[in-house]
Design a protein around this motif. Structure first.
Motif, mmCIF file in Angstrom:
data_model
loop_
_atom_site.group_PDB
_atom_site.id
_atom_site.type_symbol
_atom_site.label_atom_id
_atom_site.label_comp_id
_atom_site.label_asym_id
_atom_site.label_seq_id
_atom_site.Cartn_x
_atom_site.Cartn_y
_atom_site.Cartn_z
ATOM 1 N N TRP A 19 0.617 -1.281 -0.123
ATOM 2 C CA TRP A 19 0.054 0.134 -0.003
ATOM 3 C C TRP A 19 0.805 1.141 0.124
ATOM 4 N N ASP A 20 1.921 1.316 0.758
ATOM 5 C CA ASP A 20 2.869 2.507 0.730
ATOM 6 C C ASP A 20 3.480 2.806 -0.398
ATOM 7 N N LYS A 21 3.448 1.913 -1.370
ATOM 8 C CA LYS A 21 4.146 2.092 -2.722
ATOM 9 C C LYS A 21 3.376 3.369 -3.434
ATOM 10 N N TYR A 22 1.921 3.405 -3.137
ATOM 11 C CA TYR A 22 1.314 4.499 -3.805
ATOM 12 C C TYR A 22 0.609 5.456 -2.595
ATOM 13 N N GLN A 23 1.507 5.814 -1.417
ATOM 14 C CA GLN A 23 1.118 6.406 -0.508
ATOM 15 C C GLN A 23 0.811 7.804 -0.839
ATOM 16 N N ASP A 24 -0.504 8.318 -0.642
ATOM 17 C CA ASP A 24 -1.048 9.568 -0.739
ATOM 18 C C ASP A 24 -1.646 9.793 -2.332
ATOM 19 N N ARG A 25 -1.569 8.674 -2.940
ATOM 20 C CA ARG A 25 -2.187 8.688 -4.565
ATOM 21 C C ARG A 25 -3.398 7.761 -4.454
ATOM 22 N N ASP A 26 -4.354 8.080 -5.086
ATOM 23 C CA ASP A 26 -5.790 7.214 -5.329
ATOM 24 C C ASP A 26 -5.446 6.198 -6.582
ATOM 25 N N ILE A 27 -4.548 5.129 -6.218
ATOM 26 C CA ILE A 27 -4.327 4.027 -6.764
ATOM 27 C C ILE A 27 -4.609 2.682 -6.124
ATOM 28 N N LEU A 28 -5.346 1.835 -6.293
ATOM 29 C CA LEU A 28 -5.460 0.475 -5.653
ATOM 30 C C LEU A 28 -4.441 -0.327 -5.941
ATOM 31 N N VAL A 303 -14.300 -9.472 -17.079
ATOM 32 C CA VAL A 303 -13.175 -9.418 -18.316
ATOM 33 C C VAL A 303 -14.058 -9.805 -19.727
ATOM 34 N N GLN A 304 -14.842 -10.943 -19.570
ATOM 35 C CA GLN A 304 -15.344 -11.635 -20.659
ATOM 36 C C GLN A 304 -16.547 -10.710 -21.268
ATOM 37 N N THR A 305 -17.371 -9.922 -20.220
ATOM 38 C CA THR A 305 -18.289 -9.200 -20.627
ATOM 39 C C THR A 305 -18.012 -7.609 -20.637
ATOM 40 N N HIS A 306 -16.871 -6.986 -20.177
ATOM 41 C CA HIS A 306 -16.749 -5.817 -20.092
ATOM 42 C C HIS A 306 -15.260 -5.340 -20.771
ATOM 43 N N LEU A 307 -14.407 -6.481 -20.761
ATOM 44 C CA LEU A 307 -13.133 -6.040 -21.266
ATOM 45 C C LEU A 307 -12.695 -7.035 -22.282
ATOM 46 N N PRO A 308 -13.397 -7.175 -23.398
ATOM 47 C CA PRO A 308 -13.103 -8.216 -24.340
ATOM 48 C C PRO A 308 -11.582 -7.878 -24.968
ATOM 49 N N GLN A 309 -10.953 -6.702 -24.854
ATOM 50 C CA GLN A 309 -9.601 -6.708 -25.356
ATOM 51 C C GLN A 309 -8.540 -7.286 -24.489
ATOM 52 N N GLU A 338 -1.758 2.343 -13.822
ATOM 53 C CA GLU A 338 -1.471 3.478 -12.600
ATOM 54 C C GLU A 338 -2.181 4.717 -13.007
ATOM 55 N N ASP A 339 -2.057 5.308 -14.035
ATOM 56 C CA ASP A 339 -2.646 6.576 -14.546
ATOM 57 C C ASP A 339 -4.287 6.334 -14.148
ATOM 58 N N ALA A 340 -4.741 5.214 -14.382
ATOM 59 C CA ALA A 340 -6.014 4.781 -14.400
ATOM 60 C C ALA A 340 -6.575 4.590 -12.931
ATOM 61 N N ALA A 370 -13.844 -4.948 -7.608
ATOM 62 C CA ALA A 370 -14.875 -4.567 -8.634
ATOM 63 C C ALA A 370 -14.563 -3.109 -8.898
ATOM 64 N N GLU A 371 -14.282 -2.216 -8.198
ATOM 65 C CA GLU A 371 -13.758 -0.692 -8.300
ATOM 66 C C GLU A 371 -12.535 -0.860 -9.260
ATOM 67 N N ALA A 372 -11.635 -1.621 -9.053
ATOM 68 C CA ALA A 372 -10.106 -1.657 -9.762
ATOM 69 C C ALA A 372 -10.616 -1.724 -11.239
ATOM 70 N N LEU A 373 -11.479 -2.949 -11.438
ATOM 71 C CA LEU A 373 -11.873 -3.554 -12.998
ATOM 72 C C LEU A 373 -12.623 -2.283 -13.472
ATOM 73 N N LYS A 374 -13.557 -1.530 -12.682
ATOM 74 C CA LYS A 374 -14.232 -0.554 -13.412
ATOM 75 C C LYS A 374 -13.167 0.672 -13.855
ATOM 76 N N ARG A 375 -12.275 0.852 -13.064
ATOM 77 C CA ARG A 375 -11.200 1.972 -13.349
ATOM 78 C C ARG A 375 -10.518 1.303 -14.659
ATOM 79 N N MET A 376 -10.205 -0.049 -14.550
ATOM 80 C CA MET A 376 -9.473 -0.201 -16.020
ATOM 81 C C MET A 376 -10.236 -0.294 -17.234
ATOM 82 N N GLU A 377 -11.657 -0.610 -16.788
ATOM 83 C CA GLU A 377 -12.438 -0.453 -17.986
ATOM 84 C C GLU A 377 -12.794 0.825 -18.818
ATOM 85 N N LYS A 378 -12.760 1.715 -17.418
ATOM 86 C CA LYS A 378 -12.916 3.081 -18.185
ATOM 87 C C LYS A 378 -11.616 3.671 -18.915
ATOM 88 N N ALA A 379 -10.497 3.138 -18.487
ATOM 89 C CA ALA A 379 -9.167 3.596 -19.030
ATOM 90 C C ALA A 379 -9.235 2.833 -20.461
#
Length: 386
Positions: A19-28, A303-309, A338-340, A370-379
Protein backbone atom coordinates in the motif's frame (compact mmCIF):
# COMPACT_ATOMS: atom_id res chain seq x y z
CA UNK A 1 -17.34 -20.23 12.00
CA UNK A 2 -17.84 -17.45 9.41
CA UNK A 3 -14.91 -15.19 8.57
CA UNK A 4 -15.26 -11.72 7.10
CA UNK A 5 -13.35 -11.35 3.85
CA UNK A 6 -15.44 -8.40 2.67
CA UNK A 7 -13.98 -6.05 5.26
CA UNK A 8 -10.28 -5.23 5.25
CA UNK A 9 -8.34 -3.06 7.69
CA UNK A 10 -6.79 0.16 6.42
CA UNK A 11 -3.17 -0.73 5.59
CA UNK A 12 -2.06 2.73 4.53
CA UNK A 13 0.76 4.32 6.54
CA UNK A 14 1.61 1.00 8.23
CA UNK A 15 4.87 0.36 6.40
CA UNK A 16 2.99 -1.91 4.00
CA UNK A 17 5.09 -2.62 0.91
CA UNK A 18 1.88 -3.13 -1.03
CA UNK A 19 0.00 0.00 0.00
CA UNK A 20 2.72 2.51 0.80
CA UNK A 21 4.10 2.21 -2.73
CA UNK A 22 1.24 4.52 -3.71
CA UNK A 23 1.14 6.55 -0.52
CA UNK A 24 -1.19 9.57 -0.80
CA UNK A 25 -2.18 8.61 -4.36
CA UNK A 26 -5.56 7.30 -5.45
CA UNK A 27 -4.22 4.00 -6.77
CA UNK A 28 -5.61 0.63 -5.68
CA UNK A 29 -2.62 -1.69 -5.18
CA UNK A 30 -3.26 -5.10 -6.73
CA UNK A 31 0.36 -5.96 -7.39
CA UNK A 32 2.64 -7.71 -4.85
CA UNK A 33 1.46 -11.12 -3.61
CA UNK A 34 0.06 -10.47 -0.19
CA UNK A 35 -3.64 -10.37 0.61
CA UNK A 36 -5.64 -7.62 2.29
CA UNK A 37 -7.47 -10.01 4.60
CA UNK A 38 -6.92 -10.39 8.33
CA UNK A 39 -4.89 -13.49 9.12
CA UNK A 40 -6.69 -16.39 10.84
CA UNK A 41 -7.83 -15.60 14.40
CA UNK A 42 -5.76 -18.46 15.90
CA UNK A 43 -2.65 -16.90 14.36
CA UNK A 44 -3.48 -13.45 15.72
CA UNK A 45 -4.15 -14.93 19.16
CA UNK A 46 -0.92 -16.94 19.17
CA UNK A 47 1.13 -13.91 18.17
CA UNK A 48 -0.53 -11.80 20.85
CA UNK A 49 0.27 -14.41 23.48
CA UNK A 50 3.90 -14.59 22.36
CA UNK A 51 4.19 -10.80 22.30
CA UNK A 52 2.89 -10.64 25.87
CA UNK A 53 5.86 -12.73 27.01
CA UNK A 54 7.95 -9.61 26.59
CA UNK A 55 11.30 -11.18 25.68
CA UNK A 56 12.18 -11.47 22.00
CA UNK A 57 15.61 -13.04 21.98
CA UNK A 58 17.28 -15.25 19.39
CA UNK A 59 15.00 -18.17 18.68
CA UNK A 60 15.62 -21.70 17.41
CA UNK A 61 12.94 -23.92 15.87
CA UNK A 62 11.00 -25.57 18.66
CA UNK A 63 9.93 -29.20 18.60
CA UNK A 64 6.38 -27.92 18.16
CA UNK A 65 7.32 -25.97 15.04
CA UNK A 66 9.05 -28.98 13.49
CA UNK A 67 6.14 -31.25 14.38
CA UNK A 68 3.67 -28.77 12.89
CA UNK A 69 5.45 -29.00 9.52
CA UNK A 70 5.80 -32.78 9.63
CA UNK A 71 2.12 -33.24 10.53
CA UNK A 72 0.98 -30.68 7.96
CA UNK A 73 2.76 -32.42 5.08
CA UNK A 74 1.40 -35.81 6.13
CA UNK A 75 -2.14 -34.56 6.72
CA UNK A 76 -2.47 -32.33 3.67
CA UNK A 77 -0.49 -34.27 1.08
CA UNK A 78 0.24 -37.72 2.43
CA UNK A 79 3.94 -36.90 2.32
CA UNK A 80 5.93 -38.41 5.19
CA UNK A 81 9.15 -36.64 6.08
CA UNK A 82 11.67 -36.85 8.88
CA UNK A 83 12.15 -33.86 11.21
CA UNK A 84 15.83 -33.55 10.35
CA UNK A 85 14.98 -32.92 6.69
CA UNK A 86 13.64 -29.44 7.53
CA UNK A 87 15.90 -26.39 7.07
CA UNK A 88 14.39 -23.07 8.14
CA UNK A 89 14.99 -19.67 6.51
CA UNK A 90 13.63 -16.12 6.50
CA UNK A 91 11.73 -16.72 3.27
CA UNK A 92 11.83 -18.55 -0.02
CA UNK A 93 13.77 -15.83 -1.82
CA UNK A 94 16.80 -16.33 0.47
CA UNK A 95 16.28 -20.09 0.14
CA UNK A 96 16.34 -19.82 -3.67
CA UNK A 97 19.59 -17.89 -3.52
CA UNK A 98 21.09 -20.43 -1.14
CA UNK A 99 20.08 -23.28 -3.46
CA UNK A 100 21.77 -21.58 -6.41
CA UNK A 101 24.91 -21.09 -4.34
CA UNK A 102 24.85 -24.66 -3.03
CA UNK A 103 24.20 -26.67 -6.18
CA UNK A 104 25.83 -24.69 -8.99
CA UNK A 105 29.24 -23.11 -9.28
CA UNK A 106 29.81 -19.62 -10.62
CA UNK A 107 28.93 -19.46 -14.28
CA UNK A 108 27.01 -22.74 -14.28
CA UNK A 109 23.46 -22.93 -15.54
CA UNK A 110 20.12 -22.64 -13.74
CA UNK A 111 17.06 -23.54 -15.80
CA UNK A 112 13.79 -21.64 -15.23
CA UNK A 113 10.49 -21.66 -17.14
CA UNK A 114 9.10 -18.20 -17.85
CA UNK A 115 7.08 -16.11 -17.24
CA UNK A 116 7.84 -16.74 -13.59
CA UNK A 117 8.11 -15.18 -10.14
CA UNK A 118 10.84 -12.51 -10.59
CA UNK A 119 13.25 -13.72 -7.84
CA UNK A 120 13.59 -16.99 -9.73
CA UNK A 121 15.20 -14.91 -12.45
CA UNK A 122 17.26 -12.63 -10.22
CA UNK A 123 18.53 -15.08 -7.58
CA UNK A 124 20.70 -17.15 -9.97
CA UNK A 125 22.17 -13.97 -11.47
CA UNK A 126 22.80 -12.42 -8.06
CA UNK A 127 24.69 -15.56 -7.06
CA UNK A 128 26.84 -15.38 -10.21
CA UNK A 129 25.15 -18.33 -11.89
CA UNK A 130 23.98 -18.35 -15.51
CA UNK A 131 20.25 -18.01 -15.97
CA UNK A 132 18.70 -20.20 -18.68
CA UNK A 133 15.13 -18.97 -19.24
CA UNK A 134 12.82 -21.17 -21.31
CA UNK A 135 9.32 -19.87 -22.11
CA UNK A 136 6.25 -21.92 -21.32
CA UNK A 137 3.90 -22.39 -24.24
CA UNK A 138 0.15 -22.02 -24.63
CA UNK A 139 -1.69 -25.03 -25.96
CA UNK A 140 -5.37 -24.30 -26.45
CA UNK A 141 -6.45 -22.62 -23.22
CA UNK A 142 -3.59 -23.87 -21.04
CA UNK A 143 0.03 -23.06 -20.27
CA UNK A 144 2.37 -26.03 -20.62
CA UNK A 145 6.07 -26.90 -20.52
CA UNK A 146 7.82 -26.69 -23.87
CA UNK A 147 9.84 -29.92 -23.73
CA UNK A 148 11.67 -29.57 -27.07
CA UNK A 149 12.77 -26.06 -26.02
CA UNK A 150 13.90 -27.33 -22.62
CA UNK A 151 15.94 -30.10 -24.19
CA UNK A 152 17.51 -27.63 -26.58
CA UNK A 153 18.39 -25.24 -23.73
CA UNK A 154 20.27 -27.81 -21.65
CA UNK A 155 24.06 -27.43 -21.58
CA UNK A 156 26.69 -29.74 -20.06
CA UNK A 157 27.10 -27.37 -17.12
CA UNK A 158 23.40 -26.92 -16.31
CA UNK A 159 23.00 -27.91 -12.67
CA UNK A 160 19.58 -26.80 -11.39
CA UNK A 161 15.96 -26.76 -12.53
CA UNK A 162 13.79 -24.29 -10.60
CA UNK A 163 10.14 -25.34 -10.65
CA UNK A 164 7.25 -23.11 -9.57
CA UNK A 165 4.41 -25.39 -8.47
CA UNK A 166 1.69 -24.15 -8.51
CA UNK A 167 2.98 -21.68 -11.04
CA UNK A 168 3.16 -17.97 -10.36
CA UNK A 169 2.02 -16.06 -12.41
CA UNK A 170 0.19 -18.29 -14.94
CA UNK A 171 -1.85 -20.10 -12.29
CA UNK A 172 -1.20 -23.68 -13.39
CA UNK A 173 -1.50 -26.51 -10.90
CA UNK A 174 0.74 -29.06 -12.58
CA UNK A 175 -0.66 -32.58 -12.91
CA UNK A 176 1.09 -35.65 -11.53
CA UNK A 177 2.00 -36.61 -15.09
CA UNK A 178 3.58 -33.21 -15.76
CA UNK A 179 5.51 -33.31 -12.49
CA UNK A 180 6.71 -36.83 -13.28
CA UNK A 181 7.97 -35.55 -16.63
CA UNK A 182 9.84 -32.75 -14.87
CA UNK A 183 11.40 -35.31 -12.53
CA UNK A 184 12.40 -37.56 -15.43
CA UNK A 185 13.96 -34.61 -17.23
CA UNK A 186 15.99 -33.72 -14.14
CA UNK A 187 17.12 -37.34 -13.70
CA UNK A 188 18.12 -37.57 -17.36
CA UNK A 189 20.29 -34.45 -17.11
CA UNK A 190 21.41 -34.95 -13.49
CA UNK A 191 19.81 -31.72 -12.27
CA UNK A 192 18.93 -30.73 -8.72
CA UNK A 193 15.21 -29.93 -8.70
CA UNK A 194 14.35 -26.87 -6.60
CA UNK A 195 10.56 -26.97 -6.25
CA UNK A 196 8.96 -23.78 -4.91
CA UNK A 197 5.55 -24.90 -3.63
CA UNK A 198 4.58 -21.87 -1.58
CA UNK A 199 1.14 -21.61 -3.22
CA UNK A 200 0.36 -25.30 -2.65
CA UNK A 201 -2.66 -24.67 -0.39
CA UNK A 202 -4.31 -22.27 -2.84
CA UNK A 203 -5.79 -24.56 -5.50
CA UNK A 204 -9.02 -22.96 -6.71
CA UNK A 205 -10.79 -25.75 -8.58
CA UNK A 206 -13.20 -27.73 -6.39
CA UNK A 207 -11.64 -31.01 -5.33
CA UNK A 208 -8.21 -30.17 -6.72
CA UNK A 209 -5.28 -31.46 -4.69
CA UNK A 210 -1.66 -30.38 -4.82
CA UNK A 211 1.02 -33.02 -5.35
CA UNK A 212 4.32 -32.48 -3.56
CA UNK A 213 6.88 -33.14 -6.29
CA UNK A 214 9.24 -35.01 -3.96
CA UNK A 215 6.44 -37.40 -3.00
CA UNK A 216 6.48 -38.98 -6.47
CA UNK A 217 9.10 -41.53 -5.38
CA UNK A 218 12.46 -42.05 -3.69
CA UNK A 219 14.43 -41.27 -6.86
CA UNK A 220 12.64 -37.94 -7.20
CA UNK A 221 12.91 -37.16 -3.50
CA UNK A 222 16.67 -37.65 -3.40
CA UNK A 223 17.31 -34.85 -5.92
CA UNK A 224 14.53 -32.44 -4.85
CA UNK A 225 14.59 -29.40 -2.59
CA UNK A 226 10.98 -28.67 -1.58
CA UNK A 227 10.45 -25.06 -0.52
CA UNK A 228 7.33 -24.00 1.36
CA UNK A 229 5.93 -21.51 3.87
CA UNK A 230 2.65 -20.66 5.56
CA UNK A 231 3.02 -17.08 4.34
CA UNK A 232 1.00 -16.97 1.11
CA UNK A 233 -1.95 -19.06 2.27
CA UNK A 234 -2.38 -17.51 5.71
CA UNK A 235 -1.16 -13.99 4.81
CA UNK A 236 1.99 -14.04 6.96
CA UNK A 237 4.80 -12.83 4.66
CA UNK A 238 5.82 -10.12 7.12
CA UNK A 239 6.72 -12.80 9.68
CA UNK A 240 9.60 -13.89 7.40
CA UNK A 241 9.54 -17.63 8.02
CA UNK A 242 9.91 -20.45 5.49
CA UNK A 243 11.38 -23.92 5.27
CA UNK A 244 13.04 -26.25 2.81
CA UNK A 245 12.56 -30.01 2.97
CA UNK A 246 15.71 -31.84 1.83
CA UNK A 247 15.70 -35.62 2.16
CA UNK A 248 19.17 -36.32 0.79
CA UNK A 249 21.80 -35.78 3.49
CA UNK A 250 24.49 -34.61 1.05
CA UNK A 251 22.22 -32.05 -0.58
CA UNK A 252 21.06 -30.91 2.84
CA UNK A 253 24.63 -30.50 4.10
CA UNK A 254 25.55 -28.50 0.99
CA UNK A 255 22.50 -26.28 1.45
CA UNK A 256 23.26 -25.64 5.12
CA UNK A 257 26.90 -24.88 4.30
CA UNK A 258 25.91 -22.44 1.56
CA UNK A 259 23.61 -20.66 4.01
CA UNK A 260 26.35 -20.17 6.60
CA UNK A 261 26.80 -16.50 7.37
CA UNK A 262 23.80 -15.53 5.21
CA UNK A 263 20.84 -17.04 7.03
CA UNK A 264 20.67 -16.46 10.78
CA UNK A 265 17.96 -17.24 13.32
CA UNK A 266 14.36 -16.92 12.16
CA UNK A 267 12.39 -14.51 14.35
CA UNK A 268 10.26 -15.90 17.16
CA UNK A 269 6.98 -14.72 15.66
CA UNK A 270 7.62 -16.57 12.42
CA UNK A 271 7.65 -19.93 14.18
CA UNK A 272 4.61 -19.07 16.28
CA UNK A 273 2.62 -17.96 13.25
CA UNK A 274 3.55 -21.06 11.27
CA UNK A 275 2.54 -23.36 14.14
CA UNK A 276 -0.82 -21.67 14.63
CA UNK A 277 -1.57 -21.60 10.89
CA UNK A 278 -0.75 -25.24 10.29
CA UNK A 279 -2.42 -26.52 13.47
CA UNK A 280 -5.54 -24.35 13.59
CA UNK A 281 -5.92 -22.46 10.30
CA UNK A 282 -7.74 -25.02 8.18
CA UNK A 283 -11.33 -23.72 8.73
CA UNK A 284 -10.17 -20.23 7.75
CA UNK A 285 -8.30 -21.57 4.69
CA UNK A 286 -11.39 -23.37 3.42
CA UNK A 287 -13.49 -20.22 3.63
CA UNK A 288 -10.68 -18.23 2.05
CA UNK A 289 -10.68 -20.58 -0.95
CA UNK A 290 -14.44 -20.16 -1.34
CA UNK A 291 -14.03 -16.39 -1.34
CA UNK A 292 -11.10 -16.46 -3.76
CA UNK A 293 -13.06 -18.70 -6.13
CA UNK A 294 -15.82 -16.11 -6.06
CA UNK A 295 -13.32 -13.35 -6.84
CA UNK A 296 -11.81 -15.39 -9.65
CA UNK A 297 -15.22 -16.06 -11.19
CA UNK A 298 -16.20 -12.39 -10.82
CA UNK A 299 -12.97 -11.45 -12.60
CA UNK A 300 -13.60 -13.98 -15.39
CA UNK A 301 -17.11 -12.67 -15.99
CA UNK A 302 -16.11 -9.01 -15.88
CA UNK A 303 -13.29 -9.48 -18.38
CA UNK A 304 -15.47 -11.51 -20.70
CA UNK A 305 -18.37 -9.05 -20.54
CA UNK A 306 -16.69 -5.67 -20.21
CA UNK A 307 -13.04 -6.07 -21.20
CA UNK A 308 -12.95 -8.23 -24.34
CA UNK A 309 -9.68 -6.50 -25.27
CA UNK A 310 -8.01 -8.53 -22.52
CA UNK A 311 -7.48 -12.29 -22.44
CA UNK A 312 -7.53 -14.38 -19.30
CA UNK A 313 -6.77 -18.10 -19.44
CA UNK A 314 -8.21 -20.46 -16.80
CA UNK A 315 -6.58 -20.08 -13.38
CA UNK A 316 -6.25 -23.26 -11.32
CA UNK A 317 -4.30 -21.88 -8.37
CA UNK A 318 -3.07 -18.79 -6.48
CA UNK A 319 -4.88 -15.45 -6.13
CA UNK A 320 -2.87 -13.93 -8.99
CA UNK A 321 -4.44 -13.39 -12.41
CA UNK A 322 -2.16 -13.35 -15.45
CA UNK A 323 -3.80 -11.05 -17.99
CA UNK A 324 -2.86 -10.79 -21.66
CA UNK A 325 -3.09 -7.09 -22.58
CA UNK A 326 -1.05 -7.23 -25.78
CA UNK A 327 -3.98 -6.19 -27.94
CA UNK A 328 -3.99 -2.75 -26.29
CA UNK A 329 -0.70 -1.85 -27.96
CA UNK A 330 0.45 0.00 -24.84
CA UNK A 331 4.22 0.23 -24.37
CA UNK A 332 4.13 0.84 -20.60
CA UNK A 333 1.20 -1.10 -19.16
CA UNK A 334 2.18 -0.40 -15.56
CA UNK A 335 1.96 3.37 -16.08
CA UNK A 336 -1.18 3.04 -18.19
CA UNK A 337 -3.09 1.30 -15.40
CA UNK A 338 -1.53 3.40 -12.61
CA UNK A 339 -2.78 6.50 -14.43
CA UNK A 340 -6.20 4.83 -14.27
CA UNK A 341 -5.85 4.29 -10.52
CA UNK A 342 -4.87 0.60 -10.46
CA UNK A 343 -1.45 -0.71 -9.47
CA UNK A 344 -0.58 -3.96 -11.24
CA UNK A 345 2.63 -5.93 -11.73
CA UNK A 346 4.05 -5.39 -15.23
CA UNK A 347 4.63 -8.60 -17.16
CA UNK A 348 8.19 -7.89 -18.26
CA UNK A 349 9.54 -8.40 -14.72
CA UNK A 350 8.52 -12.06 -15.05
CA UNK A 351 10.85 -12.47 -18.03
CA UNK A 352 10.69 -11.56 -21.69
CA UNK A 353 7.85 -14.08 -22.13
CA UNK A 354 5.72 -11.82 -19.94
CA UNK A 355 5.89 -8.70 -22.08
CA UNK A 356 2.42 -7.41 -22.86
CA UNK A 357 0.91 -9.05 -19.77
CA UNK A 358 0.02 -7.75 -16.32
CA UNK A 359 -0.49 -9.62 -13.04
CA UNK A 360 -3.47 -8.73 -10.87
CA UNK A 361 -3.76 -9.76 -7.22
CA UNK A 362 -7.41 -10.56 -6.43
CA UNK A 363 -6.72 -11.45 -2.79
CA UNK A 364 -8.80 -8.49 -1.63
CA UNK A 365 -12.42 -7.63 -0.76
CA UNK A 366 -14.69 -8.04 -3.77
CA UNK A 367 -15.68 -4.39 -3.62
CA UNK A 368 -12.02 -3.41 -4.09
CA UNK A 369 -11.69 -5.78 -7.04
CA UNK A 370 -14.89 -4.42 -8.60
CA UNK A 371 -13.71 -0.81 -8.28
CA UNK A 372 -10.32 -1.67 -9.79
CA UNK A 373 -11.93 -3.40 -12.76
CA UNK A 374 -14.25 -0.43 -13.36
CA UNK A 375 -11.23 1.86 -13.43
CA UNK A 376 -9.48 -0.45 -15.87
CA UNK A 377 -12.59 -0.57 -18.07
CA UNK A 378 -12.82 3.22 -18.17
CA UNK A 379 -9.17 3.57 -19.16
CA UNK A 380 -9.30 0.87 -21.82
CA UNK A 381 -12.49 2.25 -23.38
CA UNK A 382 -10.88 5.69 -23.59
CA UNK A 383 -7.70 4.31 -25.11
CA UNK A 384 -7.10 4.64 -28.83
CA UNK A 385 -4.52 2.08 -30.00
CA UNK A 386 -1.83 3.58 -32.17
Amino acid sequence: MPFDFDTAPDRRHTGSLKWDKYQDRDILPLWVADMDFLSPPPVVDALSTRAAHGVYGYTVPTDEAVRAVVDYLQRQYGYAIKPEWIVWSHGLVPALSIACRAFAKEGEGVLVCTPVYPPMLSCPVNMGRRLIPVPLKITGEQWEFDWPALEKAITPDTRIFILCSPHNPVGRAWSCAELAQVAQFCAKHNLVLVSDEIHCDLLLDDGAKHTVTASLGPEVEERTITQMAASKTYNLPGLACAFSVIADSKLRAAFVQAAAGLVTEVNAFGYVGTIAAFQHGEPWRRELLTYLRGNRDFLYEFVQTHLPQLKLLPMQATYLAWIDARSLGVANLQKFFEDAGVGLSPGHIFGDAGRGFVRLNFGCPRATLAEALKRMEKAINAHKPK
